[in-house]
Design a protein around this motif. Structure first.
Motif, PDB file in Angstrom:
ATOM      1  N   LEU A  16      45.808   1.633 117.081  1.00  0.00           N
ATOM      2  CA  LEU A  16      46.253   1.895 115.825  1.00  0.00           C
ATOM      3  C   LEU A  16      47.529   1.410 115.345  1.00  0.00           C
ATOM      4  CD1 LEU A  16      45.087   2.988 113.192  1.00  0.00           C
ATOM      5  CD2 LEU A  16      45.992   5.237 113.668  1.00  0.00           C
ATOM      6  N   GLU A  17      48.604   1.749 116.314  1.00  0.00           N
ATOM      7  CA  GLU A  17      49.843   1.464 116.158  1.00  0.00           C
ATOM      8  C   GLU A  17      49.824  -0.248 116.244  1.00  0.00           C
ATOM      9  OE1 GLU A  17      52.118   3.097 115.043  1.00  0.00           O
ATOM     10  OE2 GLU A  17      50.926   5.132 115.097  1.00  0.00           O
ATOM     11  N   GLU A  18      49.031  -0.752 117.256  1.00  0.00           N
ATOM     12  CA  GLU A  18      49.381  -2.234 117.421  1.00  0.00           C
ATOM     13  C   GLU A  18      48.405  -2.861 115.993  1.00  0.00           C
ATOM     14  OE1 GLU A  18      47.030  -5.248 120.487  1.00  0.00           O
ATOM     15  OE2 GLU A  18      47.885  -3.544 121.445  1.00  0.00           O
ATOM     16  N   ARG A  78      48.312  -1.644 113.292  1.00  0.00           N
ATOM     17  CA  ARG A  78      49.093  -1.898 111.818  1.00  0.00           C
ATOM     18  C   ARG A  78      50.399  -2.800 111.828  1.00  0.00           C
ATOM     19  NH1 ARG A  78      49.981   4.754 112.216  1.00  0.00           N
ATOM     20  NH2 ARG A  78      48.082   5.416 110.804  1.00  0.00           N
ATOM     21  N   LEU A  79      50.894  -3.208 113.091  1.00  0.00           N
ATOM     22  CA  LEU A  79      51.834  -3.868 113.208  1.00  0.00           C
ATOM     23  C   LEU A  79      51.185  -5.292 112.911  1.00  0.00           C
ATOM     24  CD1 LEU A  79      53.788  -2.940 116.465  1.00  0.00           C
ATOM     25  CD2 LEU A  79      54.622  -2.807 114.077  1.00  0.00           C
ATOM     26  N   GLU A 139      41.296   4.468 112.271  1.00  0.00           N
ATOM     27  CA  GLU A 139      41.316   5.609 111.976  1.00  0.00           C
ATOM     28  C   GLU A 139      40.173   6.704 111.900  1.00  0.00           C
ATOM     29  OE1 GLU A 139      43.314   4.694 108.213  1.00  0.00           O
ATOM     30  OE2 GLU A 139      45.349   4.578 108.886  1.00  0.00           O
ATOM     31  N   GLN A 149      45.401   5.840 119.271  1.00  0.00           N
ATOM     32  CA  GLN A 149      46.465   5.835 118.744  1.00  0.00           C
ATOM     33  C   GLN A 149      47.395   4.502 119.097  1.00  0.00           C
ATOM     34  OE1 GLN A 149      47.403   8.391 116.514  1.00  0.00           O
ATOM     35  NE2 GLN A 149      49.171   7.098 116.067  1.00  0.00           N
ATOM     36  N   GLN A 150      47.419   4.264 120.399  1.00  0.00           N
ATOM     37  CA  GLN A 150      48.008   2.938 120.836  1.00  0.00           C
ATOM     38  C   GLN A 150      47.404   1.872 120.119  1.00  0.00           C
ATOM     39  OE1 GLN A 150      47.976   2.385 124.872  1.00  0.00           O
ATOM     40  NE2 GLN A 150      48.948   0.297 124.810  1.00  0.00           N
ATOM     41  N   GLN A 181      42.069  -1.333 110.856  1.00  0.00           N
ATOM     42  CA  GLN A 181      42.986  -0.242 110.982  1.00  0.00           C
ATOM     43  C   GLN A 181      42.101   0.913 110.362  1.00  0.00           C
ATOM     44  OE1 GLN A 181      46.611  -0.676 108.954  1.00  0.00           O
ATOM     45  NE2 GLN A 181      46.934   1.546 108.560  1.00  0.00           N
TER      46      GLN A 181
END
Length: 443
Positions: free
Chosen positions: A165-167, A169-170, A200, A162-163, A196
């Motif tokens: 994935l957020e990175e 996305r940025l 997912e 999850q961490q 990404q």
């Protein structure tokens, strides 16, 4: 003076209402408390039907042991002897001198040695049931520990993905912005988007693993499996309470339920063999009867003894002894084979566990830092314009893979720890039992 009691009553009522409200609120809060491994195992042991069944079997065998040690019930015998059925005196109880109304008592007298051996046989059954209970407890504790650990590591992997994935996305947003402003290539946007999507998909796989782990944990503890987990696995930091040599000693291994059950089967077979040998000595049965005749005749008393005649001992009693001795040889051979196989299994588990700890240490101390340095170097090169985003994404993906592999390896090693740690169950967290000595470690 009258206001003071009223004030006290109002204060008391308010206190009771506050306490009731606190209890009402504290109930759900208590139910939502995180679930530790030890508590999970306690819940599983309290919920296990196998433990209840073996407890009942133990009680039944011990009750039968008491019963088997007693003399058989005496037999009350009532009857009429020599009743005429023809002639002038037919069906008369008092006119013929041979007609007698009889009341008697018969008692079988099995030898005390036989009764003791029969009682001992049921005691061996109780020991077998108790060993099976320990095996069931071992299965409960191992299964609960593995399910708890699998859920713990699935959550750890999910947090890591999850961490990342957020990175990612940025990074996709940054690549898209750079492409729109003419400072970057469209390929970098697609690379970030592909990364990404891959994350997912991996996150979906981890969610499936976490749900499966929760379902397996619910198999052991029920609805409490929905609670969050508390504590960390201690297998990496625990200090072994016994060395491998001590764990593999004959005395230590014999305490393990599987070998204890095998030994109980040998003792049960030996008891049956001794009982067969005791059966070569016949039991006596004594009988006494009082016989009442007609008023013109005297009453009588009869006393008798019955003794079975073992006239074909070679084909009956001796065959029975031979069969029971063969069963003893079978039980001993199975016991020896079970002990060898079990010792080899424990040695294999110890070897795999030691190797797993070494590999986890190598990944943690060497591979993860190197992967992190590579990722940092790729990011630095990208920031100063000497690298592209694809290289950064590849380096980060490699770092994430290394961390995921480390967690997977930790889970594999933790499973081995659970199998080893609960080869001999921890009776301190079992219902109604005392603590036992083994290499225990709990969060």
């Amino acid at each position: 003076m009258s206001a003071f009691p009223v004030t006290c009553r109002v204060y008391l009522i308010r206190s009771l209402l506050a306490a009731a409200l606190l209890m009402h609120v504290a109930g759900p809060l208590r139910a939502a408390e995180p679930l530790s491994l030890r508590e999970a195992q306690q819940l599983a042991a309290a919920r296990s039907g196998q433990l209840l069944a073996q407890d009942a079997a133990t009680r039944a065998a011990r009750e039968m042991a008491v019963s088997a040690g007693q003399l058989p019930d005496p037999v009350l015998k009532l009857g009429i002897d020599n009743l005429p059925v023809t002639g002038a005196d037919r069906l008369s109880l008092g006119r013929d001198f041979m007609t007698m109304r009889r009341i008697g008592l018969m008692q079988e007298l099995p030898r005390a040695e036989k009764r003791q051996l029969k009682a001992e046989g049921f005691e061996r059954e109780a020991e077998r049931a108790q060993a099976q209970r320990q095996m069931a407890l071992t299965s409960v504790q191992q299964g609960t520990a593995v399910a708890w650990l699998e859920r713990y590591y699935a959550q750890a992997m999910r947090a890591l993905l999850q961490q990342q994935l957020e990175e990612t996305r940025l990074q996709e947003q940054g690549a898209n912005l750079a492409f729109r402003e003419g400072r970057g290539a469209q390929a970098e946007v697609f690379a970030a988007r592909a990364a990404q999507i891959e994350l997912e998909d991996r996150l979906s796989q981890i969610d499936r693993q976490a749900r499966n782990a929760s379902l397996m944990l619910a198999r052991w503890i029920g609805a409490d499996a929905s609670r969050s987990l508390s504590g960390e696995p201690v297998w990496k930091t625990m200090r072994d309470k016994a060395s491998p040599d001590a764990m593999l000693s004959a005395g230590e291994l014999r305490q393990h339920p599987r070998l204890a059950l095998s030994a109980a089967l040998v003792e049960a077979a030996e008891t049956q063999a001794r009982l067969a040998q005791a059966n070569t000595r016949s039991d006596w049965t004594v009988e006494a009867a009082y016989q009442q005749r007609g008023p013109a005749f005297s009453n009588m008393v009869s006393v008798g003894v019955s003794i079975p005649l073992q006239w074909d001992r070679n084909n009956r009693q001796n065959r029975d002894i031979a069969a029971k001795l063969a069963a003893v040889d079978e039980a001993r051979a199975n016991d020896a084979d079970t002990q060898r196989a079990y010792e080899a299994e424990v040695r294999s588990l110890l070897n795999d566990w030691q190797n797993g700890k070494e590999r986890v240490a190598r990944y943690t101390d060497q591979m993860i830092p190197v992967a992190g340095q590579r990722s940092a170097a790729a990011l630095t090169a990208y920031r100063i314009g000497k690298g592209d985003l694809a290289s950064v994404l590849a380096a980060r993906r490699e770092e994430i893979n290394t961390r995921i592999q480390t967690l997977s390896l930790e889970l594999e090693t933790a499973r081995l720890w659970a199998q080893l740690n609960y080869l001999n169950p921890d009776n301190s967290i079992a219902p109604g039992a005392n603590a036992s000595a083994s290499i225990k470690g709990e969060p």
